[in-house]
Design a protein around this motif. Structure first.
Motif, short mmCIF file in Angstrom:
data_model
loop_
_atom_site.label_atom_id
_atom_site.label_comp_id
_atom_site.label_asym_id
_atom_site.label_seq_id
_atom_site.Cartn_x
_atom_site.Cartn_y
_atom_site.Cartn_z
N UNK B 68 0.83 -1.21 0.00
CA UNK B 68 0.00 0.00 0.00
C UNK B 68 0.86 1.26 0.00
N UNK B 69 2.11 1.12 0.39
CA UNK B 69 3.04 2.25 0.33
C UNK B 69 3.67 2.37 -1.04
N UNK B 205 -5.43 16.97 -9.82
CA UNK B 205 -5.56 16.32 -8.53
C UNK B 205 -4.78 15.02 -8.56
N UNK B 206 -4.50 14.49 -7.38
CA UNK B 206 -3.97 13.12 -7.28
C UNK B 206 -4.89 12.35 -6.36
N UNK B 207 -5.12 11.07 -6.69
CA UNK B 207 -5.98 10.21 -5.88
C UNK B 207 -5.67 8.77 -6.24
N UNK B 208 -6.25 7.84 -5.49
CA UNK B 208 -6.09 6.44 -5.85
C UNK B 208 -7.02 6.12 -7.01
N UNK B 209 -6.62 5.18 -7.85
CA UNK B 209 -7.44 4.86 -9.02
C UNK B 209 -8.71 4.12 -8.65
N UNK B 224 -0.82 5.78 -7.19
CA UNK B 224 -1.93 6.72 -7.40
C UNK B 224 -2.04 7.13 -8.87
N UNK B 225 -3.08 7.87 -9.16
CA UNK B 225 -3.19 8.49 -10.49
C UNK B 225 -3.19 10.01 -10.33
N UNK B 226 -2.76 10.66 -11.40
CA UNK B 226 -2.90 12.10 -11.51
C UNK B 226 -4.06 12.35 -12.46
N UNK B 249 0.63 7.68 -11.90
CA UNK B 249 1.47 8.70 -11.27
C UNK B 249 2.94 8.29 -11.24
#
Lengths: 261, 261
Positions: B68-69, B205-209, B224-226, B249
């Motif tokens: 997860x890291x 933004x950045x977030x998890x897919x 993550x994705x951008x 990302x």
DNA sequence: CAGTGGTCTAGACCACTGC
DNA sequence: CAGTGGTCTAGACCACTGT
């Protein structure tokens, strides 16, 4: 109390999709259909165990999956909750415009005002140190640098951790070494010292936080960080500051305007 | 074969830190000290169970944490490997400069050339549809829009998924509706049609897919994705295109130049 | 085939929360 | 106190990888 089956359909026992993934699918569906709204509590693990007729580890696996997607977050002793989408802080590309500095406001205050939130600065630390290879390369290999570290909070929530590096020959014996460098921040001071600013270069990545960053920013699992390194150049083309910042990605929306020419 | 104990120190049985976190700490240390280099295989679950004298679930918990890291990724039947830091694709803020278009190159080709990699475009789809509320608002509420969807790959790896939206009154009966719009891409065509481009606004933004995005981009967990939404404006101030892109990302480094004025 | 990670069970005890 | 999630055990069977 509504039945769980009103919200969560049955599993497909024939399919080869893992049971915990199917449970995650059902919960994800229910959330996106508004059966569970932002901030709402999901059924407890015990209820899900009962409803789906599986073991607790299977249920926990499905919740771990949703956590890693940033969809929900678990709170010990309370339950699992749908993550609210926090109000985002809009970071515009004109945030370092001179007109803001001339109003005596630092960039962070300008942005916080725009968001209508209460800004705080925290854990401020000012020291001299030998620069890392990366900072050294960007600043033209100074012997020593002044480092200004601080954490930014909005309405009490930490959202950004930043370190500024300046060549010591520029910063020494100026207000820049003070914890509070005065109105307009260090960029205003740099310009008073004759380092008229010309432009900033920003390098931006997104990644998962290190455990240390997760602690400092109180990040829930499933929340990435935006890592931004900004270098400030004066009108002579000299790099006068490097600012390394790590932002909680769920708190930021960055905007940039690019010329078409 | 070197002993595991050469790489991984003992646990602290007295501390109240969870055992699986301590195991993750040891592995993280070993990786950062170069005991396991990029691409290297970690000890198998069975070996870690043996070494630390814990149950398999505890070991798996620690590995899930590292995944997860974004530090490691597991491959079924093979092992758990230290994630290599892939070569990043540098996205500069001048990527839409007219001089690139005038050389007959699309933005993606320009960037891929700079990275020395083999670019591919994939899953191209061109359709007309009614715009979503968000796209509609940005484009000035056209009745219908032309949508161009495509996936970008670099050296065979999918790294970006993009959808462009253009008002149909602009795109209809032009090369823009063709799968391949010709040299310089749709921006070159827009300018030929009299829509001289003035600037682009980007929101990032950045977030998890989402699970769907993770599939399309073949994302390992912990990546993550951008999410970037770009609006193109012509010299009359009209929004002529909205491009919604989701990027892996770990494949991107974005750079922007901001004026200081 | 042996070795690997993926899934799942059925328990146990603990720490935190709120009443 | 009862209810919640956090940690951990000791097994089991499966699916995928390489030889």
């Amino acid at each position: 109390m509504a039945q769980l089956s009103d919200h969560l359909g049955p599993l497909d026992p024939t399919g080869d999709r893992a049971v915990y993934r199917q449970i995650a699918d059902r919960l994800r569906e229910a959330i996106s259909r508004g059966r569970f709204t932002e901030g709402a509590k999901l059924p407890s693990e015990a209820e899900l165990v009962e409803h789906f007729g599986v073991s607790r580890m299977t249920v926990r696996n499905s919740i771990a999956l949703l956590q890693s997607e940033g969809l929900v977050s678990a709170e010990h002793g309370k339950g699992v909750f749908v993550r609210p989408r926090p109000p985002v802080r809009r970071l515009a590309s004109d945030r370092f415009a001179r007109r803001h500095r001339e109003q005596g406001k630092s960039a962070f205050i300008v942005e916080a005002d725009a968001a209508g939130s209460a800004p705080t600065v925290d854990q401020l630390e000012v020291r001299e140190e030998r620069p890392s290879a990366e900072v050294s390369a960007r600043l033209g290999a100074p012997h020593k640098v002044l480092v200004r570290k601080r954490r930014y909070l909005l309405d009490g929530r930490p959202i950004e951790y930043a370190a500024s590096y300046l060549p010591l020959d520029i910063a020494r014996d100026t207000p820049i070494v003070q914890p509070n460098p005065g109105p307009g921040g260090i960029y205003a001071r740099l310009e008073e010292l004759g380092h008229t600013l010309d432009h900033f270069d920003e390098e931006l990545r997104a990644r998962m936080p290190t455990p240390q960053e997760a602690r400092h920013l109180h990040l829930a699992s499933g929340v990435p960080v935006i890592h931004l390194v900004r270098t400030a150049f004066d009108t002579h083309g000299r790099a006068v500051e490097v600012c390394d910042t790590v932002m909680a990605a769920d708190a930021y929306l960055l905007t940039y305007r690019l010329p078409a020419t």
